[in-house]
Write a protein that holds these residues in place. Structure first.
Motif, mmCIF file in Angstrom:
data_model
loop_
_atom_site.group_PDB
_atom_site.id
_atom_site.type_symbol
_atom_site.label_atom_id
_atom_site.label_comp_id
_atom_site.label_asym_id
_atom_site.label_seq_id
_atom_site.Cartn_x
_atom_site.Cartn_y
_atom_site.Cartn_z
ATOM 1 N N GLY A 204 0.812 -1.215 0.000
ATOM 2 C CA GLY A 204 0.000 0.000 0.000
ATOM 3 C C GLY A 204 0.841 1.259 0.000
ATOM 4 O O GLY A 204 0.556 2.217 -0.730
ATOM 5 N N THR A 205 1.902 1.268 0.792
ATOM 6 C CA THR A 205 2.759 2.458 0.889
ATOM 7 C C THR A 205 3.489 2.727 -0.422
ATOM 8 O O THR A 205 3.590 3.876 -0.873
ATOM 9 N N ILE B 231 2.571 1.872 -3.467
ATOM 10 C CA ILE B 231 1.607 2.379 -4.451
ATOM 11 C C ILE B 231 1.274 3.845 -4.179
ATOM 12 O O ILE B 231 1.196 4.665 -5.100
ATOM 13 N N ILE B 232 1.095 4.201 -2.913
ATOM 14 C CA ILE B 232 0.792 5.597 -2.558
ATOM 15 C C ILE B 232 1.930 6.510 -2.969
ATOM 16 O O ILE B 232 1.716 7.587 -3.551
ATOM 17 N N ASN C 44 -6.100 6.838 -4.287
ATOM 18 C CA ASN C 44 -7.331 6.259 -3.765
ATOM 19 C C ASN C 44 -7.224 6.063 -2.260
ATOM 20 O O ASN C 44 -6.241 5.509 -1.759
ATOM 21 N N TRP D 172 -8.551 4.047 -0.369
ATOM 22 C CA TRP D 172 -8.531 2.660 0.087
ATOM 23 C C TRP D 172 -7.110 2.162 0.330
ATOM 24 O O TRP D 172 -6.897 1.283 1.168
ATOM 25 N N TRP D 173 -6.131 2.703 -0.379
ATOM 26 C CA TRP D 173 -4.743 2.286 -0.135
ATOM 27 C C TRP D 173 -4.275 2.758 1.233
ATOM 28 O O TRP D 173 -3.596 2.019 1.962
ATOM 29 N N LEU E 246 -5.838 0.540 3.752
ATOM 30 C CA LEU E 246 -5.138 -0.741 3.859
ATOM 31 C C LEU E 246 -3.944 -0.639 4.794
ATOM 32 O O LEU E 246 -3.744 -1.510 5.659
#
Length: 424
Positions: free
Chosen positions: A80-81, A83-84, A95, A97-98, A101
Motif C-alpha cells: 500500500g505504501t 503504491i501511494i 485512492n 482505500w490504499w 489498507l
C-alpha cells in the motif's frame, strides 16, 4: 493548440504541473515504520476469541503465530505504501482505500502483538467491535447535530453540553417514570432546550457562535454538577441504573461477526443508522436539504428566492440540539448507568472532529465516529487483556487517534461558506 490541459489524474491544470502532495505518502510511511517496529517485537503465539461470533455456530479461540500474522500485515502495508508513493510522485490521484489498507495493517498488527506470547491474554473480537459501535453512538449523534447546524450556517461548539444535558435528562426522566424509554423522550428535549439558547443568542442577537458555544458548555457542566450534588447524589428515585433492552433482529443477528456486532444492539444504535440514512438522502435530495445548504452557503441568494434564512437556521439548530441530546442518552439509559458529573468526558469535541473528518457529510461523519468509537473501546479492551502498556497511555488512545486522524487524513477542507456569519 491551447496550453490549457486538465486531466482526471490532476497531473496538469491549465498548463501548470501541480506539486507533489506529500501528506498521504508521509502518513503511510509513518504507519509502515510503526508496523515494522511491531513486527520486530512480535513473539510467540496470539490467542483470538471468536466467541458469540454467530448464533448458528461457535467460533471458539484461534491460536495463530504472531510473527507470521504481523509480517503478513507488514507486507500488505509495504504494498500500500509503495503504491501511494508512486502515485504521489506521478502526481496522480491517490485512492483512499490504499491508505485504509495501511491503517488496517497497523491496527491488526498492534492487536496481535498485544496478546502475543502470553497464554492468558485473549483478544475478544466480537466484544471489541460491538463495544466500539456502542461508543460511536454519542459521537455519531453529536456529529450529525454539528452537520445540521453548520450546514445551515450556525457553528455549534455546544455539542459537549448538549450531550451532557441529554445524559442528565435521560437519567432523571427515565428514573421519574421508571422506564428507560421515557429517558429517550427527555434527552432530546433537554438538548433542544440548550439548542434554543444557542439559536437565541447566535441567530437572534447575532452573538459570536463560538463564544456562545463555549459558555453553554460551561453552563451545562455547572448546572448538571450542581443538580447532581443537590438532588441526585443521595436520591434513590431520580438517578436509577436503567438500561434500554437489547433488541436482536431475527436472522440478521446470527450472521457471523456482523450479526452480533450490528444487529444485536439497543434502539439507540439502530436509530443512529436510520438517522444517518435519512439525513444523507434528505440533505442532498430534498427541498429541505437544499434550503438548509443554501442558508449555510449563500444566504443572500436563498433570501432572494423567498427563503427565510433565520427561520431555517432556528429550526435546524433545534433539530441539532435534539440529535445531540439523544446521543447523550447513551451515557445513562443507553449504558445502564446512573448520571455522574461530566459524563460526556470530551465526546462532544471528538464529535466535532468526526464531523470535520467526515467533511460535513452524514455517512462520512458516521465512518469517523465508528473509528473514534473503536479507538475508545480499544483502550478498555487492552486494559482488560493486560496489555504491556501503562494504563495512562491506553486512556489517551481515543484522543490521540482523533488528533492524528484530523491532522493526517483530513487535509484541506472547506466548511460551509456562511457558517458563523449572522444574517440580517
Amino acid at each position: 493548440m491551447s496550453a490549457q490541459v486538465t486531466t482526471s489524474e490532476n497531473q496538469v491544470v491549465e498548463g501548470i504541473r501541480l506539486p507533489v502532495q506529500w501528506r498521504d505518502p508521509v502518513v503511510a510511511a509513518v504507519m509502515l515504520i510503526l508496523t515494522l517496529v511491531i513486527a520486530v517485537m512480535a513473539r510467540g503465539e496470539s490467542r483470538i476469541s471468536f466467541a458469540d461470533i454467530s448464533g448458528w455456530f461457535e467460533g471458539g479461540i484461534w491460536v495463530i503465530s504472531a510473527p507470521i500474522a504481523v509480517w503478513t500485515m507488514t507486507v500488505l502495508s509495504v504494498v500500500g505504501t509503495v503504491i501511494i508513493w508512486l502515485r504521489a510522485l506521478a502526481r496522480k490521484h491517490i485512492n483512499g482505500w490504499w491508505l485504509a489498507l495501511v491503517s488496517v495493517a497497523l491496527v491488526v498488527s498492534f492487536l496481535v502483538w498485544v496478546v502475543s506470547d502470553r497464554p492468558t491474554a485473549i483478544l475478544p473480537v466480537v466484544s471489541l467491535l460491538a463495544g466500539g459501535l456502542m461508543f460511536a453512538v454519542p459521537l455519531g449523534f453529536g456529529a450529525l447535530a454539528g452537520i445540521v447546524n453548520e450546514r445551515s450556517g450556525v457553528i455549534n461548539i455546544a455539542i459537549e453540553g448538549q450531550l451532557l444535558v441529554g445524559a442528565f435528562a435521560g437519567a432523571v426522566v427515565g428514573s421519574a417514570f421508571g422506564s428507560p424509554w421515557m429517558g429517550l423522550i427527555g434527552a432530546p428535549l433537554a438538548g433542544m432546550a440548550l439548542g434554543a439558547i444557542l439559536a437565541w443568542f447566535a441567530i437572534t442577537f447575532r452573538t459570536d457562535n463560538i463564544v456562545v458555544g463555549v459558555v453553554l458548555n460551561m453552563l451545562a457542566l455547572g448546572l448538571t454538577s450542581f443538580l447532581f450534588s443537590t438532588m441526585l447524589k443521595n436520591s434513590q428515585h431520580l438517578n436509577q441504573n436503567l438500561k434500554l433492552p437489547i433488541l436482536p433482529i431475527p436472522v440478521l443477528s446470527d450472521i457471523p461477526i456482523i450479526g452480533p456486532v450490528v444487529f444485536r444492539q439497543n434502539i439507540l444504535v439502530y436509530l443512529m443508522f436510520v438517522v444517518v440514512i435519512v439525513m444523507q438522502f434528505m440533505l442532498f435530495n430534498s427541498r429541505w436539504g437544499l434550503r438548509l445548504r443554501a442558508s449555510g452557503e449563500k444566504p443572500q441568494a436563498a433570501d432572494t428566492v423567498g427563503i427565510n434564512v433565520n427561520r431555517i437556521r432556528w429550526h435546524n439548530v433545534l433539530l441539532g440540539g435534539a440529535l445531540a441530546g439523544l446521543g447523550g442518552a447513551f451515557f445513562t439509559v443507553g449504558s445502564g448507568l446512573s448520571f455522574s458529573k461530566d459524563m460526556a468526558a470530551g465526546n462532544g469535541f471528538i464529535a466535532l472532529a468526526a464531523m470535520i473528518l467526515g467533511r460535513w457529510n452524514p455517512t462520512g461523519a458516521l465512518a469517523a465516529a465508528l473509528l473514534f468509537g473503536l479507538a475508545t473501546n480499544l483502550g478498555g479492551v487492552m486494559q482488560a487483556v493486560g496489555a504491556p502498556i501503562p494504563a495512562e497511555y491506553l486512556l489517551m488512545i481515543p484522543y490521540l487517534v482523533t488528533i492524528l486522524a484530523v491532522a493526517g487524513f483530513v487535509g484541506a477542507v472547506r466548511p460551509p461558506a456562511a457558517e458563523g456569519k449572522p444574517y440580517p
